[in-house]
Design a protein around this motif. Sequence first.
Motif, short mmCIF file in Angstrom:
data_model
loop_
_atom_site.label_atom_id
_atom_site.label_comp_id
_atom_site.label_asym_id
_atom_site.label_seq_id
_atom_site.Cartn_x
_atom_site.Cartn_y
_atom_site.Cartn_z
N LEU A 397 0.83 -1.20 0.00
CA LEU A 397 0.00 0.00 0.00
C LEU A 397 0.87 1.25 0.00
N SER A 398 0.64 2.15 -0.98
CA SER A 398 1.39 3.40 -1.07
C SER A 398 0.42 4.58 -1.12
N PHE A 399 0.94 5.73 -0.75
CA PHE A 399 0.15 6.95 -0.62
C PHE A 399 0.88 8.07 -1.35
N ASN A 400 0.13 8.88 -2.10
CA ASN A 400 0.74 9.97 -2.87
C ASN A 400 -0.13 11.21 -2.72
N LEU A 401 0.49 12.30 -2.30
CA LEU A 401 -0.19 13.58 -2.15
C LEU A 401 0.53 14.62 -2.99
N THR A 402 -0.19 15.27 -3.91
CA THR A 402 0.40 16.32 -4.74
C THR A 402 -0.46 17.57 -4.67
N SER A 403 0.20 18.70 -4.75
CA SER A 403 -0.50 19.97 -4.72
C SER A 403 0.32 20.99 -5.50
N GLY A 404 -0.35 21.88 -6.20
CA GLY A 404 0.35 22.91 -6.97
C GLY A 404 -0.46 24.19 -7.05
N ARG A 418 -4.39 29.33 -10.40
CA ARG A 418 -4.80 27.94 -10.50
C ARG A 418 -4.25 27.13 -9.33
N TRP A 419 -5.12 26.33 -8.74
CA TRP A 419 -4.70 25.43 -7.67
C TRP A 419 -5.21 24.04 -7.97
N VAL A 420 -4.35 23.06 -7.80
CA VAL A 420 -4.73 21.67 -8.04
C VAL A 420 -4.16 20.82 -6.92
N GLY A 421 -4.95 19.87 -6.44
CA GLY A 421 -4.50 18.97 -5.39
C GLY A 421 -5.07 17.58 -5.60
N ARG A 422 -4.32 16.56 -5.21
CA ARG A 422 -4.78 15.18 -5.38
C ARG A 422 -4.22 14.29 -4.28
#
Length: 467
Positions: A397-404, A418-422
């Motif tokens: 199990l892996s976890f990935n958090l991205t934000s820009g 612009r803001w994006v997050g996942r």
Amino acid sequence: MRLMCKINLFIISLLLSIFYVDAYPHIKLIPEVGINQIYTDNVDLSPRTTRHSEMITELVPSFSLFAEAPKKSLSAQYLLQGIHYYQNKQPDKVYQRGNVHYDHHLWHKKMSFFVDGVYTQQVLFPQEKAFNTVLDSDNQTNVATIQLGPSFHIPIGRKLSSSSKIRYGQTHYISEEIPYTKDFLVDVAIRTGSIFYFFRSTLEANFRQTSQTDNLSLQTTNLNGVFQYQLFKHLQLLLQLGYENTNNQRGRSNSIEGFIWFGGFQYSPTKRTQLSIQKGERSFGGSTKFNASWLRKRHELNLSYDEDITTFSRQQIDFAPRANLANTLSTPNQFVATFNNQILISKKFDGLYAYHLDRSTLGISAFHIKDNVLNSDSQEKGKGLNFILEHQLKSTLSFNLTSGYVIQKFFNNEEDKRWVGRILFIFQPTKHFSVNASVSHFDDNSDNFLRNTYENLASIGFKLTGG
């Protein structure tokens, strides 16, 4: 007519020789299928007051082929993407995308010949609407590209080596405005080894010509000589002399040419630490180049600043190896240049810091870009900050958090924020099976009503890989 027949016969015989299976003793075929169930509250990326939600099913079968022989290699990918909209807010879609790469070494590995072919749907105007890789296809077009050419690496005596490459490519668009483009590139370089243990040099020449439907649109010529003098053990003096000519036949600012000179130093106290600063003149005026890198067991830092001439010629072919089968060219956490067919003086700063642990990686990157139209007050600029955190919770199990976050000011003084997050989880109990689940948010606070939009998206799916 006879000439065209001969050309077609040559292409057919070339393709048959490339794909002749018995010529490759090592062949690996990897099939794959993925199914995703997606919910979005803004299926068209419409303005905030006119958005519509939708449930979507995505089916993506694909395969990858890898073949190797002692002197040649072949790789190919094919992807079929089917999209079904339950509420019929958009018509169902089917896309096909693929690429192939072939490389053949000849003449005792001093010469190689390559062929690249790509077929995809590209978003040619990503700044308008298309930040969603699955749902938005209103401004896509089918693009087919073929490129080929030889490369040479020839030693000349004990202290000299030479390399050259020739690239030719054609891109065909299903478009009345630009049916096809042709791109031709020649690179030649001669390098010296250490002379008297303290001097090295590189001489480079570059010529590139791009045509749109047989009409010349862009031509560039660059000549450069780079000289390195080892002043001390960890310190080198740098000198660059050259000439550049950019001739643009479309839009304004048709040409710019002039001599190049740079002077500076490179300080390398260790193999993992390097600092380079150069100052000089180019055809557009004074210019600066800066690079710094620092690498430790857990820390990584890279900083760079550069000033260059660019034309944002969308018709130019990317001569780098192709491996991306996505149907967009950019994402909302990037600077999206919108000037087309203009000579631009682009000034760009990039910074990256990463911290690595045994099961985690934390990364922060930043950029600042300013594009100035030559001989004009028009400019476009942007700055942004991106964050990524990857963590292996368990072996499966892996976890990935991205934000820009990006602020971009366009040439007409409109501004986008612009803001994006996942957040993404991947569960992989076996080598061939994985389950993924993600939640993402995109927000574009724009001065332009049509771009002032947002989207919340949730997805769950699985992927099954053979081989």
